[in-house]
Design a protein around this motif. Sequence first.
Motif, PDB file in Angstrom:
ATOM      1  N   TRP A  68       0.824  -1.206   0.000  1.00  0.00           N
ATOM      2  CA  TRP A  68       0.000   0.000   0.000  1.00  0.00           C
ATOM      3  C   TRP A  68       0.854   1.249   0.000  1.00  0.00           C
ATOM      4  O   TRP A  68       0.377   2.326  -0.345  1.00  0.00           O
ATOM      5  CB  TRP A  68      -0.912   0.008   1.226  1.00  0.00           C
ATOM      6  CG  TRP A  68      -1.988  -1.011   1.163  1.00  0.00           C
ATOM      7  CD1 TRP A  68      -1.963  -2.244   1.736  1.00  0.00           C
ATOM      8  CD2 TRP A  68      -3.237  -0.919   0.470  1.00  0.00           C
ATOM      9  NE1 TRP A  68      -3.125  -2.922   1.444  1.00  0.00           N
ATOM     10  CE2 TRP A  68      -3.931  -2.118   0.672  1.00  0.00           C
ATOM     11  CE3 TRP A  68      -3.840   0.082  -0.297  1.00  0.00           C
ATOM     12  CZ2 TRP A  68      -5.192  -2.362   0.143  1.00  0.00           C
ATOM     13  CZ3 TRP A  68      -5.095  -0.157  -0.822  1.00  0.00           C
ATOM     14  CH2 TRP A  68      -5.764  -1.368  -0.606  1.00  0.00           C
ATOM     15  N   SER A  69       2.081   1.125   0.431  1.00  0.00           N
ATOM     16  CA  SER A  69       2.944   2.295   0.474  1.00  0.00           C
ATOM     17  C   SER A  69       4.235   1.971  -0.261  1.00  0.00           C
ATOM     18  O   SER A  69       4.565   0.811  -0.473  1.00  0.00           O
ATOM     19  CB  SER A  69       3.248   2.673   1.916  1.00  0.00           C
ATOM     20  OG  SER A  69       3.740   1.537   2.594  1.00  0.00           O
ATOM     21  N   LYS A  70       4.953   2.987  -0.637  1.00  0.00           N
ATOM     22  CA  LYS A  70       6.186   2.732  -1.364  1.00  0.00           C
ATOM     23  C   LYS A  70       7.186   2.053  -0.423  1.00  0.00           C
ATOM     24  O   LYS A  70       7.429   2.549   0.687  1.00  0.00           O
ATOM     25  CB  LYS A  70       6.748   4.029  -1.936  1.00  0.00           C
ATOM     26  CG  LYS A  70       7.223   5.002  -0.893  1.00  0.00           C
ATOM     27  CD  LYS A  70       7.755   6.269  -1.513  1.00  0.00           C
ATOM     28  CE  LYS A  70       8.288   7.161  -0.392  1.00  0.00           C
ATOM     29  NZ  LYS A  70       8.537   8.510  -0.797  1.00  0.00           N
ATOM     30  N   PRO A  71       7.720   0.927  -0.848  1.00  0.00           N
ATOM     31  CA  PRO A  71       8.645   0.200   0.032  1.00  0.00           C
ATOM     32  C   PRO A  71       9.908   1.005   0.300  1.00  0.00           C
ATOM     33  O   PRO A  71      10.497   1.556  -0.619  1.00  0.00           O
ATOM     34  CB  PRO A  71       8.987  -1.058  -0.769  1.00  0.00           C
ATOM     35  CG  PRO A  71       7.924  -1.176  -1.799  1.00  0.00           C
ATOM     36  CD  PRO A  71       7.503   0.220  -2.110  1.00  0.00           C
ATOM     37  N   GLU A  72      10.273   1.104   1.552  1.00  0.00           N
ATOM     38  CA  GLU A  72      11.483   1.833   1.923  1.00  0.00           C
ATOM     39  C   GLU A  72      12.433   0.951   2.698  1.00  0.00           C
ATOM     40  O   GLU A  72      12.044   0.290   3.644  1.00  0.00           O
ATOM     41  CB  GLU A  72      11.119   3.061   2.764  1.00  0.00           C
ATOM     42  CG  GLU A  72      10.692   4.225   1.911  1.00  0.00           C
ATOM     43  CD  GLU A  72      10.490   5.485   2.725  1.00  0.00           C
ATOM     44  OE1 GLU A  72      11.160   5.625   3.778  1.00  0.00           O
ATOM     45  OE2 GLU A  72       9.668   6.303   2.309  1.00  0.00           O
ATOM     46  N   VAL A  73      13.673   0.942   2.257  1.00  0.00           N
ATOM     47  CA  VAL A  73      14.713   0.182   2.917  1.00  0.00           C
ATOM     48  C   VAL A  73      15.904   1.111   3.083  1.00  0.00           C
ATOM     49  O   VAL A  73      16.306   1.750   2.118  1.00  0.00           O
ATOM     50  CB  VAL A  73      15.147  -1.034   2.067  1.00  0.00           C
ATOM     51  CG1 VAL A  73      16.099  -1.919   2.831  1.00  0.00           C
ATOM     52  CG2 VAL A  73      13.946  -1.820   1.593  1.00  0.00           C
ATOM     53  N   PRO A  74      16.454   1.219   4.279  1.00  0.00           N
ATOM     54  CA  PRO A  74      17.653   2.050   4.430  1.00  0.00           C
ATOM     55  C   PRO A  74      18.747   1.583   3.474  1.00  0.00           C
ATOM     56  O   PRO A  74      18.956   0.372   3.318  1.00  0.00           O
ATOM     57  CB  PRO A  74      18.076   1.805   5.883  1.00  0.00           C
ATOM     58  CG  PRO A  74      16.852   1.295   6.566  1.00  0.00           C
ATOM     59  CD  PRO A  74      16.034   0.601   5.534  1.00  0.00           C
ATOM     60  N   GLU A  75      19.397   2.519   2.838  1.00  0.00           N
ATOM     61  CA  GLU A  75      20.386   2.190   1.807  1.00  0.00           C
ATOM     62  C   GLU A  75      21.393   1.135   2.286  1.00  0.00           C
ATOM     63  O   GLU A  75      21.771   0.245   1.550  1.00  0.00           O
ATOM     64  CB  GLU A  75      21.109   3.469   1.372  1.00  0.00           C
ATOM     65  CG  GLU A  75      22.196   3.295   0.331  1.00  0.00           C
ATOM     66  CD  GLU A  75      21.695   2.797  -1.024  1.00  0.00           C
ATOM     67  OE1 GLU A  75      20.702   3.348  -1.526  1.00  0.00           O
ATOM     68  OE2 GLU A  75      22.293   1.859  -1.571  1.00  0.00           O
ATOM     69  N   SER A  76      21.789   1.239   3.555  1.00  0.00           N
ATOM     70  CA  SER A  76      22.805   0.308   4.055  1.00  0.00           C
ATOM     71  C   SER A  76      22.267  -1.111   4.190  1.00  0.00           C
ATOM     72  O   SER A  76      23.028  -2.069   4.296  1.00  0.00           O
ATOM     73  CB  SER A  76      23.322   0.784   5.406  1.00  0.00           C
ATOM     74  OG  SER A  76      22.237   0.852   6.311  1.00  0.00           O
TER      75      SER A  76
END
Lengths: 376, 209
Positions: free
Chosen positions: A283-291
């Motif tokens: 439902w939301s844009k998937p976010e993963v910390p770059e590291s």
Amino acid sequence: MSSNNNKKWFSLNIGRKEKTSSGSCSCGKSSGGCGGSSNAHHMTNEAFTEAAINASIGEERTKDGFEQVFDVKMDRRSAFKKLTASLLIGAGAVSTSCSVISGDESKEKAQIDWEEQFKGNYKLMTDKEKEATVDRLVRSYQLRTGKNISMSSKNAEEDVLFGYAFNISKCQGYMDCVNACVEENNQDRNSQMQYIRIHEMKDGKGFNFNEADDNYYHEVPAQGHFYMGTQCFHCDNPPCVEVCPVQATWREDDGLVVVDYDWCVGCRYCMAACPYDGRRFNWSKPEVPESEINHNQHYLGNRMRKKGVMEKCTFCVQRSRAGKNPACVEACPTGARIFGNLLDPDSTIRWVLENKKVFRLKEDLGTEPKFWYFMD
Amino acid sequence: MKNNINMMNKIVCFSVFLLAFFSCKHHENEYHSITDKIEAESKDYHGTSISSEAYIGEIQTIEITEGDHTFLIPERKSQIKSYACTECHSKPLSQMKSKDIQKAHWDIKMDHANENTMNCVTCHNPDNIDDLRSLTGHTIDFNTSYNLCNQCHTKQFEDWKGGAHGKRIGGWAPPRASMTCVNCHDPHKPHFESRWPARFNTQKVKERE
Ligand code: SF4
Ligand code: SF4
């Protein structure tokens, strides 16, 4: 324009041709552009390019890494805006075929966006086309974040049919598998979407999913309880595939049921059709910390998704097709999870199926899940 | 009359043909169930090009054959910190028990069966501490210590050989490498500890509220 190779989408070669022509352009000058005054256009070439690129990916030049990849506007207006911008660039491609070097990257991005926008369904692509789209996605990521990922388009191997077995008596409810899955598959951290669920069930009540708890938090294993994991079972006769109106999900030859995130329109029919709660909608844009991003990706697996598409367990296609076990199997400290090739008579999964009392959920539906349960 | 018989013959022939035609309505490659399919398709299995060898990594392995199963298990002796035991145990175990000798292995607390059933020498060879010893006095090498465990845990041993118990090392593809008993179970305290789950999903809680 490449018309000789039979692509299934239309493409331009704005950025790429330029590199081979080593900076010189059709008008003969080797630097500084062709100059606009003698041109029939009202705008100068530079201004035209600038305007077109601004309309297309202008925002992205100010946003950084993460946002660029994930904040893809999906509403109709901006999609349309992008589309016309792409066309604009296409139309102006000839007249602006030489411009200042600083614009090259933007052009390449626009070029990639253009080709990605009009690419076909992955399922119908030739191996070459698969490679091309994967290369574009890798390059796009590099241009936008300055980081490298590796993305595979490896096809199903012959003589392989993946299967899974889950030992109910061994599972202790530790959820190490869930952890590993989230990390391996670049799942959204905010919405805490998880492909795997571990159900805590009361002894003596059978497999009663209505009374089971799939979100316990106390010391495990709890007295008088047992644990049972579910995820996509990669049915051999998958109802989810049947209902997809755009064929964005299908069964691969090695039995993996996969989704082309770029072809999925997010209608969620498949989710409704799955009898096993195997599918997850973002439902939301998937976010993963770059590291924490897993850079070892597969087109059909853990690559970065956009908002509003269907996701699910792929038996870690990026790992399994390379001979590794899925992340959940590797993470499980009790050895309750067994994975392997069903067609190999000497495989451990075959031994389990032939020697243990195995069963599957809702067997009567005829979905033929390739995920078996057994007990010691 | 003759004509009639001829007619009958024709009808019977035709219906047999029809029956034969309709009873094989399954196309090739279409099976009643996945188990039929697996059985049929694995008949001419010739192996794949995929190998898990690279994923076994640094782990040193030895090959064992038990019954119909041949596979790799981690080599053990080089992993034991103070092997060989004789580097400290210069005297037979009975003499080591005296008070004036330095206390060792203080961190080992036996929690495996009860005192009636097991003590140190149920598994360790008191005469040659570098080896293990079966219940009937046969020598068992530390590398193949599963032969000690399988004296009691026969069912687990069967499952382990086949691959239903224990954990694979590397990947699913051949060569098969599996953990051996002591890689997961502390032989002095073999059960798994209870602990907290690795994560808790706070969003699901919100959804339920
Ligand atoms: S478990 Fe659900 S999502 Fe997975 S293949 Fe079967 S029907 Fe499709
Ligand atoms: S959500 Fe996507 S994969 Fe599922 S049925 Fe709709 S288009 Fe197909």
